[in-house]
Enzyme design. Structure first.
Site, PDB file in Angstrom:
ATOM      1  N   GLY A 156       5.498 -31.699 -26.672  1.00 43.50           N
ATOM      2  CA  GLY A 156       4.150 -32.162 -26.966  1.00 43.50           C
ATOM      3  C   GLY A 156       3.622 -33.148 -25.943  1.00 43.50           C
ATOM      4  N   CYS A 157       2.616 -33.911 -26.364  1.00 39.08           N
ATOM      5  CA  CYS A 157       1.842 -34.735 -25.436  1.00 39.08           C
ATOM      6  C   CYS A 157       2.637 -35.886 -24.808  1.00 39.08           C
ATOM      7  CB  CYS A 157       0.609 -35.289 -26.143  1.00 39.08           C
ATOM      8  SG  CYS A 157      -0.592 -34.029 -26.643  1.00 39.08           S
ATOM      9  N   TYR A 158       3.741 -36.265 -25.413  1.00 37.98           N
ATOM     10  CA  TYR A 158       4.491 -37.417 -24.903  1.00 37.98           C
ATOM     11  C   TYR A 158       5.581 -37.029 -23.899  1.00 37.98           C
ATOM     12  CZ  TYR A 158       8.037 -35.945 -28.316  1.00 37.98           C
ATOM     13  OH  TYR A 158       8.967 -35.222 -29.024  1.00 37.98           O
ATOM     14  N   PHE A 360       1.561 -40.246 -27.307  1.00 39.84           N
ATOM     15  CA  PHE A 360       1.829 -39.963 -28.717  1.00 39.84           C
ATOM     16  C   PHE A 360       2.016 -38.466 -28.900  1.00 39.84           C
ATOM     17  CE2 PHE A 360      -1.598 -42.957 -27.866  1.00 39.84           C
ATOM     18  CZ  PHE A 360      -1.017 -44.156 -28.241  1.00 39.84           C
TER      19      PHE A 360
END
Length: 378
Positions: A156-158, A360
């Protein structure tokens, strides 16, 4: 032993999505309820995005493919191809971005030979194929086949943070190591029309892009500014496991991005920063705004608003994140590297300045990093 990001370069696909034009297409799709159409308009208009980039050339208003799979311009229909069709396009187009960003990052380090690269770490959560992007980069750049290859998938985004943390660990274990880190995401592959608020939000903010970094313990040479990787920390918030998720469906990957996510981040951001800032006693009790630079992953405008208000940061400190969001949208794992590049490009000569960075993702997972911007004198 200090470890540095010696270069940081980005790449985007050629097709530009103008936010207002995309809004008008999505708001007029067949099957939308009156509420759904209003939600589309509200989400697109409030996203604080002007332009995004997509690897799906069909999404251009000028495209006229003979057999459209994603967008039929003649009927104004946003189509729903299978996950297989979407992933096949990922294998083709993501490879281009991985290679383009990698070549740019390597070329930007003047004292680096291709033979010096010992590790390649690739990152993506928007598609899969094997031999994977790590293999493709090694082949395309002509790196040694003995280079150690790692792929971080579906985080994901992190995910840029685990990649940079691993790169730093490789360099600390072997001072001669040179690690090439590349994040590439094609979020727009999974866009679809729907009355579901999470799906609408995804259509309004997500985009495509790549970023690559060369990480090494070698002492920097020359005038170009670099980023020293000082500390990393990971925190899981006590709530929010179901509020942000990324699942595989029959018609692409399906995002869950609950409207409560910004509030969860607001409630737990100071606690997430505590273990990071505790690494350096000099930062204890220091006002957050006294840390010069903040590289916050722009997961959305409301997230940036909550972070700015909760930490009492200045508007100027959020400019790199807000401008990245405005010009590129949310490119998942690559986005925070775009923000760091923005900061790097504004580095004043002859100074060292601290950077606090956050991203996050599903969980909710909060990844944080404390870095130092190092710029040689004129």
């Amino acid at each position: 032993m200090p470890v540095y990001v010696r270069s940081l370069e980005t790449a985007v696909p050629p097709t530009v999505l103008v936010q207002t034009q995309a809004r008008d297409v999505f708001a007029t799709q067949a099957g939308l309820t009156r509420l759904g159409s209003r939600l589309v308009t509200t989400c697109f208009d409030s996203a604080a995005i002007d332009t995004r980039y997509t690897a799906v050339a069909e999404l251009s208003l000028d495209a006229r493919p003979d057999n459209p799979a994603f967008f039929n311009r003649a009927t104004n229909e946003v189509m729903s191809p299978s996950t297989k069709v979407r992933n096949e396009l990922f294998a083709t187009e993501a490879t281009k971005l991985f290679i383009e960003a990698a070549k740019a990052a390597v070329s930007a380090v003047q004292d680096l030979d291709l033979a010096d690269i010992t590790h390649v770490i690739t990152v993506s959560c928007t598609g899969f194929y094997n031999p994977g992007p790590d293999y493709k980069v090694v082949r395309a750049l002509g790196l040694s086949p003995a280079v150690q290859r790692y792929h971080l998938g579906f985080m994901g985004c992190y995910a840029a943070f685990p990649a940079l943390r691993a790169a730093r660990q490789f360099c600390e274990a072997d001072p001669a190591a040179v690690v090439l880190v590349i994040c590439a995401e094609l979020c727009s592959l999974h866009v679809r029309t729907s009355n579901d608020p999470d799906t609408i939000m995804g259509s309004a903010i997500f985009a495509d892009g790549a970023a690559a970094a060369v990480v090494s313990a070698r002492e920097p040479q020359g005038p170009d500014p670099v980023i020293r990787l000082d500390h990393f920390e990971t925190v899981l918030t006590p709530v929010g496991e179901e509020a942000m998720a990324w699942n595989i469906g029959d018609e692409g990957f399906e995002m869950v991005l609950g409207t409560y996510v910004p509030h969860i981040i607001e409630e737990h951001i100071t606690g997430a920063l505590e273990p990071l800032l505790a690494r350096e006693p000099a930062l204890k009790g220091l006002a957050y705004r006294d840390i010069t630079h903040w590289a916050i992953h722009p997961g959305g405008r409301s997230i940036l608003d909550k972070v700015e208000a909760k930490l009492e940061l200045t508007e100027e400190q959020l400019v790199p994140s807000r401008e990245t969001l405005r010009n590129f949208g949310n490119m998942s794992s690559a986005t925070v590297l775009f923000v760091l590049k923005h900061i790097l490009e504004q580095a004043p000569a002859g100074r060292e300045e601290r950077i606090c960075s956050m991203a996050f993702g599903p969980g909710l997972t909060v990844e944080t990093g404390l870095f130092t911007l190092v710029s040689a004198g004129p």
